[in-house]
Design an enzyme around this catalytic site. Structure first.
Site, PDB file in Angstrom:
ATOM      1  N   GLY A  31       0.871  -1.116  -0.192  1.00  0.00           N
ATOM      2  CA  GLY A  31       0.078  -0.348   0.153  1.00  0.00           C
ATOM      3  C   GLY A  31       0.631   1.429  -0.189  1.00  0.00           C
ATOM      4  O   GLY A  31       1.916   0.927  -0.640  1.00  0.00           O
ATOM      5  N   HIS A  37       4.478   2.136  -8.122  1.00  0.00           N
ATOM      6  CA  HIS A  37       3.235   1.036  -7.951  1.00  0.00           C
ATOM      7  C   HIS A  37       2.260   1.024  -9.419  1.00  0.00           C
ATOM      8  O   HIS A  37       2.171  -0.400 -10.014  1.00  0.00           O
ATOM      9  CB  HIS A  37       2.656   1.026  -6.491  1.00  0.00           C
ATOM     10  CG  HIS A  37       3.477   1.224  -5.213  1.00  0.00           C
ATOM     11  ND1 HIS A  37       3.048   1.697  -4.515  1.00  0.00           N
ATOM     12  CD2 HIS A  37       4.070  -0.382  -4.862  1.00  0.00           C
ATOM     13  CE1 HIS A  37       3.979   1.516  -3.414  1.00  0.00           C
ATOM     14  NE2 HIS A  37       4.514   0.097  -4.125  1.00  0.00           N
ATOM     15  N   GLU A 149      12.474  -2.666  -9.556  1.00  0.00           N
ATOM     16  CA  GLU A 149      13.966  -3.075  -9.363  1.00  0.00           C
ATOM     17  C   GLU A 149      14.343  -2.228  -8.377  1.00  0.00           C
ATOM     18  O   GLU A 149      16.126  -2.086  -8.193  1.00  0.00           O
ATOM     19  CB  GLU A 149      14.658  -3.077 -10.718  1.00  0.00           C
ATOM     20  CG  GLU A 149      14.147  -3.760 -11.616  1.00  0.00           C
ATOM     21  CD  GLU A 149      15.057  -4.035 -13.045  1.00  0.00           C
ATOM     22  OE1 GLU A 149      15.465  -2.288 -12.832  1.00  0.00           O
ATOM     23  OE2 GLU A 149      15.134  -4.120 -13.661  1.00  0.00           O
TER      24      GLU A 149
END
Ligand code: PAF
Length: 281
Positions: A31, A37, A149
């Protein structure tokens, strides 16, 4: 966007998709979603018929209880962002008991992948990551799973986990997304003050500059240069900087030791711990 909070409901939902031969992409998160994201979610949506995003702050991967308590939690904003980004995604927001009906006592063996860097400074962290990721993979059974990454060592550990458990999931590594200043996006950035956030650009700037200097310095000298430069910034303290073989994560002494040298850093900005890395191509 469909919000689901039990493993059973999610599995029912996905079973009907699979019956129609739909592929499932999965983005596990804790979250406090940011653009980094959202890039993973977009990629999943582009490559799969159905995308599942989990939001679960996993207690077993926090070696520092204070860090767990202070980890940012923004569930409403997260759902809004997901709705705007990939409206037909499924968001899985389980309670702790849903993921761990019994305490998870599994101990994974990742050998030298976890005795260095994050593994050295956050004992038990990767065991907790492996517990939650394997459990989430068991529930979601995705065709592909997407990881950033920025968490370079985590990616190596998850690849090893998938190999050891022989899981039929493809791990997709996605590039670091950076703020305008160059600071790697992280949920923890939300805990920085405005001034710290601006000044934290020193981390990526130093990594980029070290790449430009690569041909003039052996790894050991470059390590010292990076460490000294970041430590010289008031309020910033290096926990580690190492130049490693990107496959084995072991420190290199000469550039010729690997064809995949990666510089990995962990830095404290006040009490907030940030990580970043750079591939010396
Ligand atoms: O990278 C993260 O956010 C977490 O470590 C992960 C992979 C979601 C597991 O809790």
């Amino acid at each position: 966007m469909k919000k689901i909070d039990t493993a059973l409901d999610l599995q029912k939902e996905l079973a009907s998709e699979r019956a129609r031969k739909k592929s499932v992409g999965f983005v596990p998160t804790m979250g406090a979603l940011h653009q980094g994201h959202l890039e993973l979610v977009k990629r999943s949506a582009a490559e799969n018929d159905v995308s599942v995003v989990s939001i679960f702050v996993n207690p077993t991967q926090f070696n520092d209880k204070n860090d767990l308590l202070k980890y940012p939690r923004t569930p409403d904003a997260d759902c809004r962002l997901l709705e705007e980004t990939v409206a037909d995604s499924i968001v899985f927001v389980p309670a702790v008991e849903e993921i761990y009906p019994q305490p998870d006592t599994r101990q994974f063996a990742f050998g030298s992948l976890v005795t260095v860097m994050e593994g050295k400074f956050r004992p038990g962290h990767f065991n907790g990551v492996a517990q939650v990721v394997s459990r989430l993979f068991e529930i979601v059974a995705p065709d592909k799973a997407y990881f950033g990454e920025k968490d370079f060592q985590q990616l190596a550990v998850i690849r090893e986990l998938v190999k050891q458990l022989n899981l039929p999931v493809q791990i997709v590594a996605c590039p670091i997304v950076r703020e305008k200043s160059g600071l790697a996006m992280s949920s923890r950035n939300a805990r920085l003050t405005a001034v710290q956030r601006e000044e934290a650009a020193i981390i990526s700037q130093t990594l980029f500059e070290s790449k430009r200097r690569k041909n003039n310095y052996p790894p050991e000298s470059l390590k010292t240069w990076v460490t000294d430069r970041i430590n010289a910034a008031p309020g910033f303290r290096i926990e580690y900087f190492d130049i490693v073989d990107g496959f084995t994560l072991q420190s290199i002494q000469k550039w010729e030791d690997t064809e995949y040298p990666v510089g990995c850093v962990a830095v404290f900005a006040g009490e907030i711990r940030l990580i970043d890395n750079i591939v010396y191509g």
